[in-house]
Design an enzyme around this catalytic site. Structure first.
Site, mmCIF file in Angstrom:
data_model
loop_
_atom_site.group_PDB
_atom_site.id
_atom_site.type_symbol
_atom_site.label_atom_id
_atom_site.label_comp_id
_atom_site.label_asym_id
_atom_site.label_seq_id
_atom_site.Cartn_x
_atom_site.Cartn_y
_atom_site.Cartn_z
ATOM 1 N N GLY A 129 1.372 -0.995 -0.251
ATOM 2 C CA GLY A 129 0.090 0.183 0.427
ATOM 3 C C GLY A 129 0.740 1.149 -0.122
ATOM 4 N N ASP A 152 4.630 -10.152 6.023
ATOM 5 C CA ASP A 152 4.121 -11.247 5.313
ATOM 6 C C ASP A 152 4.708 -11.931 4.497
ATOM 7 O OD1 ASP A 152 1.898 -9.925 6.868
ATOM 8 O OD2 ASP A 152 0.553 -8.880 5.324
ATOM 9 N N ARG A 289 -8.156 -26.795 20.315
ATOM 10 C CA ARG A 289 -7.832 -24.937 20.928
ATOM 11 C C ARG A 289 -7.352 -24.390 20.117
ATOM 12 N NH1 ARG A 289 -11.453 -27.031 24.556
ATOM 13 N NH2 ARG A 289 -10.290 -27.103 26.722
HETATM 14 O O1 F6P Z 1 0.707 -6.547 6.572
HETATM 15 C C1 F6P Z 1 0.772 -6.504 8.007
HETATM 16 C C2 F6P Z 1 -0.455 -6.948 8.508
HETATM 17 O O2 F6P Z 1 0.036 -7.425 10.146
HETATM 18 C C3 F6P Z 1 -1.454 -8.532 8.304
HETATM 19 O O3 F6P Z 1 -0.307 -10.118 8.236
HETATM 20 C C4 F6P Z 1 -2.596 -8.475 8.902
HETATM 21 O O4 F6P Z 1 -3.844 -8.307 7.747
HETATM 22 C C5 F6P Z 1 -2.857 -6.925 8.848
HETATM 23 O O5 F6P Z 1 -1.281 -5.777 9.193
HETATM 24 C C6 F6P Z 1 -3.218 -5.961 10.256
HETATM 25 O O6 F6P Z 1 -3.487 -4.664 10.318
HETATM 26 P P1 F6P Z 1 -4.134 -3.958 11.597
HETATM 27 O O7 F6P Z 1 -2.991 -3.810 12.505
HETATM 28 O O8 F6P Z 1 -5.092 -2.855 11.133
HETATM 29 O O9 F6P Z 1 -4.987 -4.829 12.201
#
Ligand code: F6P
Length: 371
Positions: A129, A152, A289
């Site tokens: 982004g 990621d 769990r």
């Molecule tokens: O892109 C990094 C990340 O940690 C992803 O793995 C996850 O889906 C997202 O950001 C979570 O974002 P936020 O901090 O908005 O919950």
């Protein structure tokens, strides 16, 4: 704005999107490399908010980064200049008087703010982004070098992004800890990890941490196959199982599990682990769990691998600016750090190739992908 032939005097750094261990190491390396060249360095608070909404900051939207300011920060998680995943200048959310939210393009205003503060160039540290935004700013004439960041590891054109190694190392340690309790209680432990639409964290954690099942977005799963695997293990005397689930995993013919959708923000994934645990409980009759590692993967001190990558990226970004490069991203192409066009790095997401040797290794080890 400076070009290859113009002299740089002041640069800015911004960190955008979700934080990742190693951001402070980039800030330190960029700052020291720039100061060595006689440049001034400023950190923009919270992505671009420091320039777009300076009135919100008592001490101003820019932080002067000096040798003192970046001392002793390499090993710290987070980012000393702040970050946000709400302030996309191309789709900036504003609240209308009637309460509705509208998105407007504030990129020209942002470029004017760079000029106003006599900032000659930007080092933008971010994921897909933030780097897509950086690409647009570069096309509009701002001198920009991107640095790839995300736990990621889903950015294309770089073998690795910093933050990923720390996330995988921590998740692997969690799996080690969960093994003994799963075995003691003869339970199925489902561990949900982040990673958005790519399965890198789940796959590497699952293989390194000896999971029995790994569910990733790239391979839609069938829980009947997972239940079979769990039963097979019982037949061989293993009465427990560890199932790693990527937050973006989805069943065959099904959809990803979304927790929330909000204007001006990427959709928030989550809940997949819970669904998998519930259904596996029904299919196997075993006690299941779920453990959601979530933001724990983003915190803490970066591993030495991530520190080194981040420091190399930060210094390489400054060398690129010195050479007059813009619209590019630093990238790891072992053993070297090289430069790739931002356009190429941001046009597609890097997912796990199904024929990658880590997938093949997992299959050879008997790990099930639920396919
Ligand atoms: O892109 C990094 C990340 O940690 C992803 O793995 C996850 O889906 C997202 O950001 C979570 O974002 P936020 O901090 O908005 O919950």
């Amino acid at each position: 704005m400076p070009t290859a032939t113009h002299e740089i005097k002041r640069i800015a750094i911004s960190t955008g999107g979700g934080d990742a261990p190693g951001l402070n190491a980039v800030i330190r390396a960029t700052t020291l490399a720039a100061i060595t060249r006689g440049w001034e360095v400023y950190g923009i608070r919270d992505g671009y908010n420091g320039l777009l909404m300076p009135e919100q900051y008592v001490e101003g939207g820019l932080i002067r980064l000096t040798r003192d300011r970046v001392r002793g920060i390499t090993h710290l998680g987070g980012t000393i200049i702040g970050t946000t995943n709400r302030g996309n200048p191309l789709n900036f959310p504003i609240k209308n008087p009637d309460g509705t939210i509208e998105e407007i393009d504030r990129s020209d205003e942002l470029i004017r703010a760079f000029r106003l503060h006599e900032l000659d160039a930007l080092v933008c540290v971010g994921g897909d982004g933030s780097l897509s935004i950086a690409n647009v700013l570069a096309k509009k004439g701002l001198m920009v070098v991107g640095v790839p960041k995300t736990i990621d590891n889903d950015l294309d054109k770089t073998v690795i992004t910093f933050g990923f190694d720390t996330a995988v190392s921590f998740a692997t340690e969690c799996l080690d800890r969960l093994h003994s309790t799963a075995a003691s209680h003869r339970r199925v432990l489902v561990v949900e990890v982040m990673g958005r639409y790519a399965g890198w964290i789940a796959l590497n954690t699952g293989v390194a941490g000896s999971a029995d099942v790994v569910l990733i977005p790239e391979i839609p799963y069938d829980l009947k196959k997972v239940a079979e695997k769990i039963r097979e293990r019982e037949d061989f005397g293993s009465n427990f199982s560890i199932v790693v689930v990527a937050e973006g995993a989805k069943p065959v013919g099904g959809e990803v599990s979304v927790m929330a959708r909000e204007v001006g923000r990427p959709e928030r994934l989550g809940g997949c682990g819970e669904k998998v645990a519930n259904q596996l409980g029904e299919l196997t009759g075993k006690e299941c769990r779920v453990v959601v590692l979530g933001h724990l993967l983003r915190g803490g001190t970066p591993t030495s691998t991530d520190r080194l990558t981040a420091l190399r990226f930060g210094a390489a970004a400054v060398r690129a600016l010195e050479e007059g490069q813009s619209g590019i991203m630093v990238a790891l192409d072992p053993p070297v750090v090289n430069y790739v066009p931002l356009e190429e790095a941001t046009c597609r997401m890097k997912t796990v190739p199904l024929d990658s040797d880590t997938i093949l290794t997992a299959r050879d080890l008997g790990i099930s992908f639920g396919d």
